[in-house]
Design a protein around this motif. Structure first.
Motif, short mmCIF file in Angstrom:
data_model
loop_
_atom_site.label_atom_id
_atom_site.label_comp_id
_atom_site.label_asym_id
_atom_site.label_seq_id
_atom_site.Cartn_x
_atom_site.Cartn_y
_atom_site.Cartn_z
N LEU A 47 0.83 -1.21 0.00
CA LEU A 47 0.00 0.00 0.00
C LEU A 47 0.87 1.26 0.00
CD1 LEU A 47 -2.89 -1.00 2.45
CD2 LEU A 47 -3.05 -0.59 -0.02
N PHE A 48 2.01 1.20 0.65
CA PHE A 48 2.94 2.34 0.60
C PHE A 48 3.39 2.58 -0.83
CE2 PHE A 48 7.33 4.04 1.00
CZ PHE A 48 7.03 5.24 1.62
N VAL A 49 3.68 1.51 -1.57
CA VAL A 49 4.07 1.65 -2.97
C VAL A 49 2.91 2.20 -3.80
CG1 VAL A 49 4.80 0.39 -5.03
CG2 VAL A 49 5.79 -0.18 -2.81
N VAL A 50 1.68 1.73 -3.54
CA VAL A 50 0.51 2.27 -4.24
C VAL A 50 0.38 3.76 -3.95
CG1 VAL A 50 -2.02 2.24 -4.31
CG2 VAL A 50 -0.75 0.09 -4.35
N GLY A 51 0.60 4.15 -2.70
CA GLY A 51 0.55 5.57 -2.34
C GLY A 51 1.58 6.38 -3.11
N ILE A 52 2.79 5.82 -3.24
CA ILE A 52 3.82 6.50 -4.04
C ILE A 52 3.32 6.70 -5.47
CG2 ILE A 52 6.12 6.24 -5.06
CD1 ILE A 52 7.01 4.85 -2.50
N LEU A 226 -3.76 5.85 -15.01
CA LEU A 226 -2.90 5.35 -13.94
C LEU A 226 -3.57 5.49 -12.58
CD1 LEU A 226 0.57 6.70 -15.14
CD2 LEU A 226 -0.25 4.34 -15.18
N LEU A 227 -4.29 6.59 -12.35
CA LEU A 227 -5.01 6.75 -11.08
C LEU A 227 -6.06 5.65 -10.92
CD1 LEU A 227 -5.65 10.57 -10.54
CD2 LEU A 227 -4.06 9.07 -9.33
N ALA A 228 -6.76 5.34 -12.00
CA ALA A 228 -7.74 4.26 -11.94
C ALA A 228 -7.07 2.94 -11.60
CB ALA A 228 -8.48 4.15 -13.27
N LEU A 233 -5.90 -1.27 -7.48
CA LEU A 233 -4.90 -1.97 -6.67
C LEU A 233 -5.11 -1.70 -5.19
CD1 LEU A 233 -1.64 -1.47 -8.78
CD2 LEU A 233 -2.93 -3.59 -8.45
N ASN A 234 -5.42 -0.45 -4.85
CA ASN A 234 -5.70 -0.10 -3.46
C ASN A 234 -6.87 -0.92 -2.91
OD1 ASN A 234 -5.09 2.44 -1.40
ND2 ASN A 234 -7.18 1.66 -1.23
N LEU A 235 -7.94 -1.03 -3.71
CA LEU A 235 -9.11 -1.82 -3.31
C LEU A 235 -8.73 -3.28 -3.09
CD1 LEU A 235 -12.20 -2.20 -2.98
CD2 LEU A 235 -12.30 -2.51 -5.46
N MET A 236 -7.97 -3.85 -3.99
CA MET A 236 -7.62 -5.26 -3.90
C MET A 236 -6.71 -5.56 -2.71
SD MET A 236 -6.99 -5.98 -7.97
CE MET A 236 -6.48 -7.67 -7.72
N ILE A 237 -5.78 -4.66 -2.43
CA ILE A 237 -4.81 -4.89 -1.37
C ILE A 237 -5.39 -4.54 0.01
CG2 ILE A 237 -2.54 -4.25 -0.46
CD1 ILE A 237 -1.76 -3.61 -3.40
N GLY A 239 -8.65 -3.96 0.70
CA GLY A 239 -10.00 -4.45 0.93
C GLY A 239 -11.02 -3.34 0.96
N GLN A 240 -10.59 -2.12 0.73
CA GLN A 240 -11.47 -0.95 0.70
C GLN A 240 -10.93 0.05 -0.29
OE1 GLN A 240 -10.85 0.09 4.93
NE2 GLN A 240 -9.91 2.01 4.25
N PRO A 241 -11.77 0.99 -0.77
CA PRO A 241 -11.32 1.94 -1.79
C PRO A 241 -10.33 2.96 -1.23
CG PRO A 241 -13.72 1.74 -1.76
CD PRO A 241 -13.22 1.10 -0.51
N TRP A 242 -9.71 3.67 -2.15
CA TRP A 242 -8.79 4.75 -1.82
C TRP A 242 -9.50 5.82 -1.01
CZ3 TRP A 242 -6.84 8.69 -6.04
CH2 TRP A 242 -5.87 9.53 -5.48
#
Length: 380
Positions: A47-52, A226-228, A233-237, A239-242
């Motif tokens: 999730l930290f990588v997704v945030g980046i 890319l945001l989509a 990915l955020n949802l999948m990892i 378990g909830q949306p961004w």
């Protein structure tokens, strides 16, 4: 009046090859990812990588929900607005079927309440003064925009107090959340919302007057894709949306707890789940970890583009407006069950009816906010 002269679009003259400038920051990012993974586990590290990724995209193409709306209101330039709709649509066609097929995943569903309408309207106005919603404030703070850094502490405090007072606002009247996929089905929801997003995009294009006031269309549309992707990915990892706002409020709760404030008596932060979050390391919260990644990603992208630490000048009145706008943003976002990310992007992309109500009220608020911003002499 003085104006805000710094912006995410302002480039500095390059002083060294991009790779040489970025090498130490990339190394730091890898070190931070390893540290997060070691301390709180692989999920939080991912999730930290997704945030980046979120931060790098937002800063890399100057993707702004606030500025997208303002460019349409002032200049009838739909480019930024259209990119937002594209990002929501792309995230939606993946997210809604995913949630329907996996009980471990949940959408961003908020109740239909008086607080939703009032909070969204006020948020829409305040974000224009602050020149950023939740994601906009974070990514601009990450790239070193002093005005956004002045907004951020108030945002954190407002999020904390807004959550604490939410039960009182809900007492004014509220209906349960409406998850459209559950109410009418997955396919009808996708068709209905795609039609609504497409119809809105057609209207924006029909009444356009310009398309190049702020962005390079190709770049910002790539950013939308890319945001989509990162949103899914955020949802999948997680378990909830961004989301953005809960993490800011949690930071405020941790500060209050450190200062000796009795959170156990608080209507929101005194709940067992929230008390557990306060007691845990801040790295364990799925919203906070993406917020931290977003800050870092935005800074690295700004360094790459030469847009970090933009020059900012403002009057005392404008600085005061920034601080107060931050407080109002945080408070109203909690009343409205999210900002442009948690309610607009994630709400609509996961089929929550409250996301549409939020959008209508917040856009109406932005109409007033753009006028207020002009009255304060802030940059258009």
């Amino acid at each position: 009046m003085a104006t805000i002269t710094g912006s995410s679009e302002t480039r500095h003259a390059p002083q060294a090859p991009a790779r040489a400038r970025l090498a130490p920051w990339i190394a730091l990012g890898v070190a931070l990812w390893l540290a997060v993974t070691w301390i709180v586990g692989l999920r939080q590290g991912l999730l930290f990588v997704v945030g980046i990724g979120f931060g790098a995209v937002l800063a890399g193409v100057a993707f702004g929900f606030t500025t997208g709306w303002r460019a349409w209101i002032r200049d009838r330039d739909p480019t930024g607005f259209l990119a937002q709709l594209l990002a929501i649509a792309l995230a939606m066609v993946v997210s809604i079927p995913l949630i329907a097929s996996d009980e471990a995943l949940t959408g961003a569903y908020g109740p239909l309440s008086v607080s939703l309408v009032l909070g969204a309207f006020v948020f829409g106005a305040a974000m224009q003064v602050a020149d950023g919603c939740g994601s906009g404030t974070l990514y601009k703070a990450g790239l070193g925009n002093i005005f956004s850094l002045a907004v951020l502490p108030g945002f954190i405090a407002g999020s904390f107090f807004g959550a604490a007072h939410l039960d009182r606002w809900l007492a004014l009247g509220a209906l349960p959340p409406v998850a459209l996929p559950s109410a009418i089905g997955v396919v009808p929801t996708l068709v209905l919302q795609l039609a609504a997003l497409g119809g809105l995009a057609a209207l924006l294009w029909r009444f356009r007057r310009a398309t190049t006031t702020r962005w390079q269309p190709r770049a910002i549309y790539i950013g939308a894709v890319l945001l989509a992707l990162f949103g899914v990915l955020n949802l999948m990892i997680a378990g909830q949306p961004w989301g953005i706002v809960y993490g800011l409020g949690l930071a405020g709760a941790k500060v209050a707890n450190t200062l000796g404030y009795d959170l156990a008596a608080n209507a929101f932060w005194g709940r067992p789940a929230q008390l557990e979050h306060v007691q845990q390391t801040i790295l364990a919260d799925v919203t906070t970890i993406t917020n931290l990644g977003l800050l870092f990603g935005a800074f690295v992208a700004a360094r790459r583009r030469g847009t970090d630490c933009p020059k900012t000048t403002a009057t005392r009145t404008q600085w005061l407006a920034a601080v107060l706008a931050g407080l109002v943003l945080g408070y109203s976002a909690r009343l409205a069950f999210g900002c442009n990310i948690g309610a607009f992007f994630s709400g609509i992309s996961t089929g929550s009816l409250h996301g549409w109500v939020w959008f209508a009220a917040a856009f109406a608020g932005s109409l007033a906010g753009v006028k207020l911003r002009a009255a304060l002499g802030l940059k258009a």
